[in-house]
Motif scaffolding. Structure first.
Motif, PDB file in Angstrom:
ATOM      1  N   SER A  30      41.175  38.551  37.906  1.00 15.15           N
ATOM      2  CA  SER A  30      41.110  37.970  36.591  1.00 15.15           C
ATOM      3  C   SER A  30      42.689  37.458  36.327  1.00 15.15           C
ATOM      4  CB  SER A  30      40.071  37.857  35.637  1.00 15.15           C
ATOM      5  OG  SER A  30      39.871  37.922  34.433  1.00 15.15           O
ATOM      6  N   GLY A  31      42.748  36.436  35.939  1.00 15.91           N
ATOM      7  CA  GLY A  31      44.424  36.341  34.896  1.00 15.91           C
ATOM      8  C   GLY A  31      45.371  35.697  36.479  1.00 15.91           C
ATOM      9  N   TYR A  33      48.979  36.565  36.480  1.00 18.46           N
ATOM     10  CA  TYR A  33      49.617  37.430  37.283  1.00 18.46           C
ATOM     11  C   TYR A  33      48.998  38.859  38.248  1.00 18.46           C
ATOM     12  CZ  TYR A  33      52.481  34.859  34.229  1.00 18.46           C
ATOM     13  OH  TYR A  33      53.471  34.067  33.636  1.00 18.46           O
ATOM     14  N   PRO A  34      47.976  39.218  38.036  1.00 14.79           N
ATOM     15  CA  PRO A  34      47.508  40.905  38.710  1.00 14.79           C
ATOM     16  C   PRO A  34      47.560  40.356  39.938  1.00 14.79           C
ATOM     17  CG  PRO A  34      46.017  40.068  37.206  1.00 14.79           C
ATOM     18  CD  PRO A  34      47.068  38.751  36.883  1.00 14.79           C
ATOM     19  N   ASP A  35      47.749  39.195  40.693  1.00 17.37           N
ATOM     20  CA  ASP A  35      48.180  39.006  42.065  1.00 17.37           C
ATOM     21  C   ASP A  35      48.994  38.651  42.656  1.00 17.37           C
ATOM     22  OD1 ASP A  35      45.514  38.192  43.140  1.00 17.37           O
ATOM     23  OD2 ASP A  35      44.646  36.413  42.343  1.00 17.37           O
ATOM     24  N   LYS A  36      49.965  38.381  41.437  1.00 20.44           N
ATOM     25  CA  LYS A  36      51.533  37.962  41.634  1.00 20.44           C
ATOM     26  C   LYS A  36      51.933  39.503  41.427  1.00 20.44           C
ATOM     27  CE  LYS A  36      51.087  33.645  41.899  1.00 20.44           C
ATOM     28  NZ  LYS A  36      51.099  33.031  43.906  1.00 20.44           N
ATOM     29  N   ILE A  37      51.508  40.567  41.145  1.00 16.08           N
ATOM     30  CA  ILE A  37      52.226  41.414  40.629  1.00 16.08           C
ATOM     31  C   ILE A  37      51.862  42.514  41.677  1.00 16.08           C
ATOM     32  CG2 ILE A  37      52.036  43.779  38.694  1.00 16.08           C
ATOM     33  CD1 ILE A  37      51.362  42.161  36.705  1.00 16.08           C
ATOM     34  N   TYR A 121      39.081  28.415  36.023  1.00 13.24           N
ATOM     35  CA  TYR A 121      38.111  29.346  36.734  1.00 13.24           C
ATOM     36  C   TYR A 121      37.709  30.191  35.377  1.00 13.24           C
ATOM     37  CZ  TYR A 121      42.941  29.371  40.235  1.00 13.24           C
ATOM     38  OH  TYR A 121      43.128  29.517  40.923  1.00 13.24           O
ATOM     39  N   GLN A 122      36.492  30.404  36.176  1.00 10.76           N
ATOM     40  CA  GLN A 122      35.771  31.622  34.980  1.00 10.76           C
ATOM     41  C   GLN A 122      35.583  32.656  34.895  1.00 10.76           C
ATOM     42  OE1 GLN A 122      31.791  30.541  36.240  1.00 10.76           O
ATOM     43  NE2 GLN A 122      30.961  31.538  34.005  1.00 10.76           N
ATOM     44  N   LYS A 123      36.522  33.434  34.681  1.00 17.57           N
ATOM     45  CA  LYS A 123      36.630  35.050  34.170  1.00 17.57           C
ATOM     46  C   LYS A 123      35.412  35.719  34.112  1.00 17.57           C
ATOM     47  CE  LYS A 123      40.607  33.985  32.037  1.00 17.57           C
ATOM     48  NZ  LYS A 123      41.396  34.424  30.584  1.00 17.57           N
ATOM     49  N   LEU A 126      37.091  41.845  36.056  1.00 19.15           N
ATOM     50  CA  LEU A 126      38.471  41.855  36.197  1.00 19.15           C
ATOM     51  C   LEU A 126      38.065  40.798  37.667  1.00 19.15           C
ATOM     52  CD1 LEU A 126      38.401  45.787  37.238  1.00 19.15           C
ATOM     53  CD2 LEU A 126      39.427  44.364  35.392  1.00 19.15           C
ATOM     54  N   MET A 127      37.038  39.853  38.070  1.00 25.41           N
ATOM     55  CA  MET A 127      37.303  38.918  38.910  1.00 25.41           C
ATOM     56  C   MET A 127      37.347  37.766  37.936  1.00 25.41           C
ATOM     57  SD  MET A 127      37.820  41.055  41.106  1.00 25.41           S
ATOM     58  CE  MET A 127      37.626  40.294  42.547  1.00 25.41           C
ATOM     59  N   GLU A 128      37.710  36.687  38.916  1.00 25.45           N
ATOM     60  CA  GLU A 128      37.439  35.644  38.271  1.00 25.45           C
ATOM     61  C   GLU A 128      37.314  34.105  39.400  1.00 25.45           C
ATOM     62  OE1 GLU A 128      40.772  34.001  36.349  1.00 25.45           O
ATOM     63  OE2 GLU A 128      42.434  33.666  38.510  1.00 25.45           O
TER      64      GLU A 128
END
Length: 189
Positions: A30-31, A33-37, A121-123, A126-128
């Motif tokens: 979800s969000g 930045y998490p994937d990028k981080i 995106y639908q949140k 913790l996932m979207e």
């Protein structure tokens, strides 16, 4: 210390590969930045682990495999390589706008050969999940434009309505309000 870094790397690798496999089903953490981080930390720790364990044969083989995979991905017009670059970085990610606590939009180019698109995106915790994808030109085409003019930025976006097969968003682009309904027909998951 080395064992703690290796354990951290293994945990981060599980998160990284979970994100990669989730992306095949248009789902992510979800969000924005998490994937990028996670991707950035995984890349950093990969280099660190290879340096720390360089004397071991497994580290040399792992480094060789990662290098070979990167080089081989460049061969077919570099399309898989640029896919990795887009997945790991924020290249051509123009805007991210939260519509509310459940929905967000992102104006981006998902790959090197793509035109700019708007993803909805639908949140869900913790996932979207990516639920709609629309070419950005379909949204701003009502605006009068001059030849050669760059794509206008979205100044604001407001959620108007949510239906089973569509979602209505009011975009503010160049001071004009543009209502637009993202439909399931546009993007079939």
């Amino acid at each position: 210390m080395k064992k703690i870094i290796l354990l951290l790397y293994l945990i981060l690798s599980v998160l990284f590969f979970t994100g990669v496999f989730l992306s095949f089903s248009h789902t992510s953490f979800s969000g924005y930045y998490p994937d990028k981080i996670i991707n950035g930390l995984w890349l950093f720790l990969t280099v660190l682990v290879i340096i720390l364990y360089w004397k071991k044969k497994a580290a040399k083989v792992y480094c060789l495999l990662l290098g070979a995979f990167t080089v081989v991905s460049i061969i077919p017009m570099a399309i898989p390589f640029f896919g990795m670059v887009y997945y790991f970085s924020t290249v051509d990610d123009f805007q991210q706008i939260d519509l509310n606590n459940e929905y967000r939009i992102e104006r981006t180019k998902p790959g090197a050969l793509y035109k700019t698109q708007v993803f909805v995106y639908q949140k869900n915790g913790l996932m979207e999940k990516e639920i709609f994808r629309t070419p950005y030109r379909d949204i701003y085409e009502k605006l009068s434009r001059k030849i050669g003019e760059r794509e206008p930025e979205i100044q604001k976006a407001r959620l108007v309505s949510v239906h089973k097969d569509s979602i209505g968003v009011e975009y503010l682009i160049r001071g004009e309000k543009i209502p637009f309904y993202h439909k399931k027909d546009d993007f079939d998951l």
